[in-house]
Design a protein around this motif. Sequence first.
Motif, PDB file in Angstrom:
ATOM      1  N   ASN A  80       0.844  -1.199   0.000  1.00 20.62           N
ATOM      2  CA  ASN A  80       0.000   0.000   0.000  1.00 20.62           C
ATOM      3  C   ASN A  80       0.875   1.244   0.000  1.00 20.62           C
ATOM      4  OD1 ASN A  80      -2.579  -1.259   0.027  1.00 20.62           O
ATOM      5  ND2 ASN A  80      -2.189  -1.855   2.135  1.00 20.62           N
ATOM      6  N   GLY A  81       2.023   1.175   0.665  1.00 22.04           N
ATOM      7  CA  GLY A  81       2.952   2.306   0.674  1.00 22.04           C
ATOM      8  C   GLY A  81       3.460   2.636  -0.718  1.00 22.04           C
ATOM      9  N   LYS A  82       3.733   1.605  -1.510  1.00 23.07           N
ATOM     10  CA  LYS A  82       4.212   1.831  -2.881  1.00 23.07           C
ATOM     11  C   LYS A  82       3.103   2.431  -3.734  1.00 23.07           C
ATOM     12  CE  LYS A  82       7.347  -0.880  -4.508  1.00 23.07           C
ATOM     13  NZ  LYS A  82       8.099  -1.998  -5.113  1.00 23.07           N
ATOM     14  N   LEU A  83       1.851   2.004  -3.512  1.00 18.01           N
ATOM     15  CA  LEU A  83       0.725   2.591  -4.246  1.00 18.01           C
ATOM     16  C   LEU A  83       0.580   4.069  -3.896  1.00 18.01           C
ATOM     17  CD1 LEU A  83      -1.953  -0.240  -3.899  1.00 18.01           C
ATOM     18  CD2 LEU A  83      -0.818   0.478  -5.998  1.00 18.01           C
ATOM     19  N   ARG A  84       0.656   4.385  -2.603  1.00 16.48           N
ATOM     20  CA  ARG A  84       0.552   5.792  -2.179  1.00 16.48           C
ATOM     21  C   ARG A  84       1.699   6.612  -2.748  1.00 16.48           C
ATOM     22  NH1 ARG A  84      -0.734   3.193   2.720  1.00 16.48           N
ATOM     23  NH2 ARG A  84       1.368   3.590   3.505  1.00 16.48           N
ATOM     24  N   TRP A  85       2.913   6.049  -2.709  1.00 17.22           N
ATOM     25  CA  TRP A  85       4.087   6.755  -3.228  1.00 17.22           C
ATOM     26  C   TRP A  85       3.932   7.027  -4.733  1.00 17.22           C
ATOM     27  CZ3 TRP A  85       7.715   5.539  -6.938  1.00 17.22           C
ATOM     28  CH2 TRP A  85       8.821   6.382  -6.996  1.00 17.22           C
ATOM     29  N   ALA A  86       3.467   6.017  -5.481  1.00 20.72           N
ATOM     30  CA  ALA A  86       3.303   6.163  -6.931  1.00 20.72           C
ATOM     31  C   ALA A  86       2.254   7.225  -7.257  1.00 20.72           C
ATOM     32  CB  ALA A  86       2.917   4.824  -7.556  1.00 20.72           C
ATOM     33  N   LEU A  87       1.145   7.237  -6.512  1.00 19.87           N
ATOM     34  CA  LEU A  87       0.122   8.263  -6.745  1.00 19.87           C
ATOM     35  C   LEU A  87       0.635   9.646  -6.366  1.00 19.87           C
ATOM     36  CD1 LEU A  87      -3.180   6.478  -5.689  1.00 19.87           C
ATOM     37  CD2 LEU A  87      -2.547   7.278  -7.958  1.00 19.87           C
ATOM     38  N   GLY A  88       1.426   9.724  -5.298  1.00 20.64           N
ATOM     39  CA  GLY A  88       2.020  11.004  -4.905  1.00 20.64           C
ATOM     40  C   GLY A  88       2.963  11.525  -5.974  1.00 20.64           C
ATOM     41  N   LYS A  89       3.771  10.636  -6.523  1.00 25.94           N
ATOM     42  CA  LYS A  89       4.695  11.014  -7.600  1.00 25.94           C
ATOM     43  C   LYS A  89       3.917  11.475  -8.826  1.00 25.94           C
ATOM     44  CE  LYS A  89       8.706   9.083 -10.049  1.00 25.94           C
ATOM     45  NZ  LYS A  89       8.404   9.620 -11.339  1.00 25.94           N
ATOM     46  N   PHE A  90       2.845  10.749  -9.137  1.00 23.35           N
ATOM     47  CA  PHE A  90       1.986  11.134 -10.258  1.00 23.35           C
ATOM     48  C   PHE A  90       1.390  12.520 -10.034  1.00 23.35           C
ATOM     49  CE2 PHE A  90      -2.464  11.408 -11.707  1.00 23.35           C
ATOM     50  CZ  PHE A  90      -2.249  11.458 -13.064  1.00 23.35           C
ATOM     51  N   MET A  91       0.882  12.763  -8.824  1.00 18.94           N
ATOM     52  CA  MET A  91       0.271  14.065  -8.533  1.00 18.94           C
ATOM     53  C   MET A  91       1.302  15.192  -8.637  1.00 18.94           C
ATOM     54  SD  MET A  91      -2.862  13.486  -8.273  1.00 18.94           S
ATOM     55  CE  MET A  91      -3.528  15.003  -7.635  1.00 18.94           C
ATOM     56  N   ASP A  92       2.535  14.941  -8.195  1.00 19.71           N
ATOM     57  CA  ASP A  92       3.591  15.945  -8.349  1.00 19.71           C
ATOM     58  C   ASP A  92       3.822  16.254  -9.820  1.00 19.71           C
ATOM     59  OD1 ASP A  92       3.889  16.082  -5.631  1.00 19.71           O
ATOM     60  OD2 ASP A  92       5.696  14.825  -5.566  1.00 19.71           O
ATOM     61  N   ASP A  93       3.858  15.196 -10.647  1.00 21.91           N
ATOM     62  CA  ASP A  93       4.044  15.389 -12.089  1.00 21.91           C
ATOM     63  C   ASP A  93       2.863  16.137 -12.699  1.00 21.91           C
ATOM     64  OD1 ASP A  93       6.380  13.992 -11.803  1.00 21.91           O
ATOM     65  OD2 ASP A  93       5.648  12.160 -12.772  1.00 21.91           O
ATOM     66  N   VAL A  94       1.637  15.819 -12.248  1.00 17.08           N
ATOM     67  CA  VAL A  94       0.433  16.484 -12.757  1.00 17.08           C
ATOM     68  C   VAL A  94       0.466  17.965 -12.395  1.00 17.08           C
ATOM     69  CG1 VAL A  94      -2.057  16.689 -12.403  1.00 17.08           C
ATOM     70  CG2 VAL A  94      -1.056  14.481 -12.889  1.00 17.08           C
TER      71      VAL A  94
END
Length: 110
Positions: A80-94
């Motif tokens: 779940n931590g990796k999912l949260r991290w990936a979405l956070g990275k995506f949001m930063d890129d967005v």
Amino acid sequence: MKESDSNPQIGQVVSINKGRDTGQFAIVIQLIDERFVLIADGDKRKFDRPKKKNIQHLECCDYISPEVRSSMLDTGKVTNGKLRWALGKFMDDVLELQKGDEFDGEGRCN
């Protein structure tokens, strides 16, 4: 509003367009068939309790998390931590793209 015409892939970020979670982002963790996928975000929707979603109710973003994808293909699971991290990275890129007007600003992917 345009429905998604592309087939989602494991590890791909999607924007939810119908249902209780409208406007939120999640990651595809399993392809069930040509109509349905399982999605999770690592927070509200954990990996062990994913949401079954019709792909017509999702909009696929042009972003596939290599970390989530490789973890799912190698071991069949992801933290779940990796999912949260990936979405956070995506949001930063967005947010970076939003400054360049490549993002519509309403929580949808172009």
